[in-house]
Scaffold this motif. Structure first.
Motif, short mmCIF file in Angstrom:
data_model
loop_
_atom_site.label_atom_id
_atom_site.label_comp_id
_atom_site.label_asym_id
_atom_site.label_seq_id
_atom_site.Cartn_x
_atom_site.Cartn_y
_atom_site.Cartn_z
N ASP A 40 56.38 52.37 100.06
CA ASP A 40 56.63 51.36 101.08
C ASP A 40 56.08 51.81 102.44
O ASP A 40 55.45 51.03 103.14
N ARG A 41 56.29 53.06 102.77
CA ARG A 41 55.79 53.58 104.04
C ARG A 41 54.26 53.62 104.05
O ARG A 41 53.64 53.32 105.07
N LEU A 59 57.00 42.76 99.99
CA LEU A 59 57.37 43.52 98.79
C LEU A 59 56.14 44.08 98.06
O LEU A 59 56.06 44.08 96.84
N VAL A 60 55.19 44.59 98.84
CA VAL A 60 53.96 45.15 98.27
C VAL A 60 54.27 46.34 97.37
O VAL A 60 53.64 46.51 96.33
N ASP A 65 54.20 48.73 91.96
CA ASP A 65 54.98 49.30 90.87
C ASP A 65 54.77 48.53 89.57
O ASP A 65 54.55 49.12 88.51
N VAL A 66 54.78 47.23 89.63
CA VAL A 66 54.58 46.40 88.44
C VAL A 66 53.15 46.55 87.92
O VAL A 66 52.94 46.70 86.72
N MET A 67 52.19 46.57 88.81
CA MET A 67 50.79 46.68 88.38
C MET A 67 50.50 48.05 87.77
O MET A 67 49.76 48.14 86.81
#
Length: 69
Positions: A40-41, A59-60, A65-67
């Motif tokens: 996130d940072r 929510l990048v 995480d999903v990718m």
């Protein structure tokens, strides 16, 4: 890149964020909670707050995480 590959990537980019939970109960699929904080940072550095949404608001880190998973 072939057109079909590009269309798959575009559709995945639009479908994955909608499938993610929008609350604080998100469980990372690949990264640990500490790595998610670091991610996130890092994304905040890449996508800083401007007139558009910043990375944490978009929510990048969850998308990454999903990718990756």
């Amino acid at each position: 890149m072939q057109r079909r590959v590009i269309l798959k990537l575009i559709s995945a980019g639009f479908l994955v964020p909608a499938a993610q939970p929008q609350d604080n109960d998100y469980q990372p699929l690949f990264f640990s909670p500490e790595e998610m904080t670091a991610l996130d940072r890092l994304t905040e550095i890449l996508i800083p707050a401007t007139s558009m949404r910043q990375a944490s608001a978009a929510l990048v880190n969850r998308f990454v995480d999903v990718m990756v998973s």
